[in-house]
Design an enzyme around this catalytic site. Structure first.
Site, PDB file in Angstrom:
ATOM      1  N   GLY A  78       0.894  -1.288  -0.021  1.00 18.99           N
ATOM      2  CA  GLY A  78      -0.097   0.202   0.197  1.00 18.99           C
ATOM      3  C   GLY A  78       0.705   1.301  -0.279  1.00 18.99           C
ATOM      4  CB  CYS A 105       5.411  -4.327   0.548  1.00 18.58           C
ATOM      5  SG  CYS A 105       6.241  -2.732   0.280  1.00 18.58           S
ATOM      6  CE1 TYR A 106       0.751   1.097   5.292  1.00 17.88           C
ATOM      7  CE2 TYR A 106      -0.944  -0.649   5.342  1.00 17.88           C
ATOM      8  CZ  TYR A 106      -0.439   0.542   5.848  1.00 17.88           C
ATOM      9  OH  TYR A 106      -1.379   1.390   6.655  1.00 17.88           O
ATOM     10  CG  HIS A 193       5.932  -5.785  -4.190  1.00 18.12           C
ATOM     11  ND1 HIS A 193       4.494  -5.550  -3.785  1.00 18.12           N
ATOM     12  CD2 HIS A 193       6.608  -4.832  -3.634  1.00 18.12           C
ATOM     13  CE1 HIS A 193       4.580  -4.405  -3.212  1.00 18.12           C
ATOM     14  NE2 HIS A 193       5.648  -3.959  -3.222  1.00 18.12           N
ATOM     15  CD  GLU A 195       2.855  -8.370  -5.528  1.00 15.48           C
ATOM     16  OE1 GLU A 195       2.822  -7.126  -4.928  1.00 15.48           O
ATOM     17  OE2 GLU A 195       3.701  -9.153  -4.857  1.00 15.48           O
ATOM     18  CG  ASP A 251     -14.061  -9.599 -21.560  1.00 12.65           C
ATOM     19  OD1 ASP A 251     -13.339 -10.661 -21.723  1.00 12.65           O
ATOM     20  OD2 ASP A 251     -13.909  -8.329 -21.224  1.00 12.65           O
ATOM     21  CB  SER A 252     -19.840  -9.600 -25.214  1.00  9.74           C
ATOM     22  OG  SER A 252     -19.278  -9.551 -26.417  1.00  9.74           O
ATOM     23  CE  LYS A 393      -9.823  -9.696 -22.550  1.00 11.40           C
ATOM     24  NZ  LYS A 393     -11.197  -9.015 -22.562  1.00 11.40           N
TER      25      LYS A 393
END
Length: 537
Positions: A78, A105-106, A193, A195, A251-252, A393
């Protein structure tokens, strides 16, 4: 500062709909969001381990956490300082639930401070790649990691004094407590991090946490999600009809595919041609729909209406509002022609839900509004169905492949909701749109010809609101400038500009200038996100 970050981002849905996840059937990990710009990435990396993960507000109540019964909890990074006035905090009792906790981290600073450790601004701020040394190779979090590897730091504060209850697992030259663990509780912390892709062993660290420490087996599978969602749709819809807004994008199309598999001819799709589409888009949608769906399609040509309302408008936010309003009006009118329609299906994705703040389990801040999150169903009087609501996605693409949609559709580059309206900078006219359409088609044709289309996650042309001097033949010209944009990204939250080979970008430029009347200059966008965005507006 714990990390350079965007404002806090929320998660979930207004009715606490957790979509596919049932805590009694699925392994669940919660990411408590403290506003870090990579919070979504943490959730994605956990899901990469076949473990379902949700991003929720940082101050989610202990009762709600117990109700969700997660296997593990991750505290995100954060932008605040843990000792700052008004800095987001966590209920210290979370560390006594017996649920494994990983602070990043935070989040690590919060965990250490809650046990009596000290967090202070450090004289050596760390932003970027750093060499990290493992100090406790036998610890479950560190297993399988090399003795030294590169990690990604993004902080100004760090733990300066470690409480006696904690021990060190890894360190760097300027950060002696790069990774820590509580001696008696399943509480871990990483100052870097894991990620982000820049951390070489980040995936291994997250895998170690969710598998070795949280005890997850990795039972989350796309095929089971599809079966479960199909059953849920059938039970909810009954004999009513469902309307799906079809855009022609991934997506649709995946939304329509799972609905068609669930309820067949009870589905009606509406495709609105707003005049802001790519070259030949309406024809492609018709042809693709006829090949893959055995249900009802309504095609509405509203291009004149949209272009009339957009005449003279140059402000990008005003363009978006006009396009969104007119779309709702056109869609409503067509929907009224479909009898027995009770439900509206949307291709809303999890990042849309997070960024729009559409959940009481999510954070309070809203980054931006999305045309497909709220608003439309209420105005039309429909109940909402969002089968992709809890998916990122890449997960939607996997679902599409499982449902049998063609590769050409599944791997299609994203196209913005307002269409070419946000790539035609300045005033939108039919003539300028045609110039942009032709240039954009050439960009994509040349990428495919070079075999680069799937190496690039998004590529397109932008028509700039400027003209430049040129020479064609023996005459002076003063015509349009087209910018070409191509990016590589894993998540669309960060992106690097793609280095298209000179020969390919040269062919694009030559063809655009020679074949698209009204263009005499092509430029290439070499900016990354951040600080730029992928789209220009």
């Amino acid at each position: 500062m714990a990390s350079t970050s965007s404002p806090a981002v929320p998660a979930g849905s207004p009715d606490l709909n957790l979509g596919f996840v049932d805590p009694h059937r699925e392994e669940l990990v919660l990411v408590l969001d403290f506003g870090g710009q990579t919070a979504q990435l943490i959730a994605r990396r956990v899901r990469d381990q076949q473990v379902f993960c949700l991003l929720v507000r940082h101050d989610l109540s202990l009762d709600r956490i117990r109700e969700l019964a997660p296997k593990g909890i991750i505290l995100s990074g954060g932008p605040a300082s843990v000792y700052g006035s008004g800095a987001p905090q966590v209920d210290p009792a979370i560390f006594d639930l017996g649920i494994p906790v990983l602070g990043i981290c935070y989040g690590m600073q919060l965990a250490c401070r809650a046990s009596g450790g000290a967090v202070r601004p450090h004289s050596h701020r760390q932003f970027g790649r750093t060499n990290c040394r493992v100090e406790a190779a036998n610890d479950p979090l560190m297993q399988g990691l090399p003795a030294e590897s590169i990690v990604w730091m993004s902080h100004g504060d760090q733990v300066d004094e470690l409480a006696d209850q904690f021990e060190t697992l890894a360190s760097t030259d300027t950060c002696p407590f790069a990774a820590v663990r509580h001696r008696t509780k399943p509480v871990y912390g990483l100052q870097f991090h894991p990620e982000v892709t820049h951390t070489e062993c980040g995936r291994q660290l997250i895998d170690n946490f969710v598998k070795r420490i949280c005890g997850c087996q990795g039972t989350w599978r796309m095929s089971s999600l599809i079966d479960r969602e199909i059953q849920a749709i059938r039970e909810r819809v009954g004999t009513s009809r469902v309307i799906c807004g079809l855009s022609g994008g991934v997506d649709s199309s995946v939304t329509a595919a799972i609905l068609a598999k669930s309820i067949g001819t009870q589905l009606s799709c509406i495709f609105v041609d707003n005049g802001l589409l790519r070259l030949g888009e309406t024809e492609r949608v018709r042809a693709r729909f006829e090949r893959h769906f055995q249900t009802d399609l309504h095609v509405v040509d509203a291009s004149e209406r949209f272009l009339s309302e957009l005449a003279g408008v140059t402000d990008p936010q005003q363009k978006r509002k006009i396009i969104g309003r007119v779309f709702i009006e056109v869609f409503r009118k067509e929907a009224e022609t479909i009898p027995d329609a009770r439900f509206l299906a949307q291709g809303t994705l999890y990042p849309d839900v997070i960024e729009s703040g559409a959940n009481t389990d999510g954070s309070a801040a809203t980054i931006k509004s999305h045309h497909n999150v709220g608003g439309l169903p209420e105005q039309l009087g429909f109940e909402l169905i969002e089968p992709l609501r809890d998916l990122f996605k890449d997960e939607v693409r996997r679902m599409g492949l499982e449902l049998g949609l063609p590769d050409e559709l599944i791997w299609r580059h994203p196209f913005p909701g307002p269409g070419l309206g946000v790539r035609c900078l300045g005033e939108i006219t039919r003539e300028r749109l045609e110039v942009l359409r032709q240039a954009d088609a050439i960009v994509l044709e040349e990428l495919r010809r070079a075999g680069l289309y799937q190496e690039v996650q998004q590529a397109f042309a932008v028509l700039l609101p400027v003209s430049s001097v040129g020479v064609m033949g023996d005459g002076r010209t003063y015509e349009n400038v087209v910018a070409v944009r191509a990016v590589q990204t894993d998540d669309f939250m960060t992106a690097d500009w793609y280095q298209i080979p000179y020969a390919v970008i040269g062919r694009m430029s030559t063809r655009i200038i020679n074949e698209v009347r009204g263009v005499n200059r092509v430029v290439y966008d070499v900016s990354s996100k951040p600080p730029s965005t992928i789209e220009w507006e």
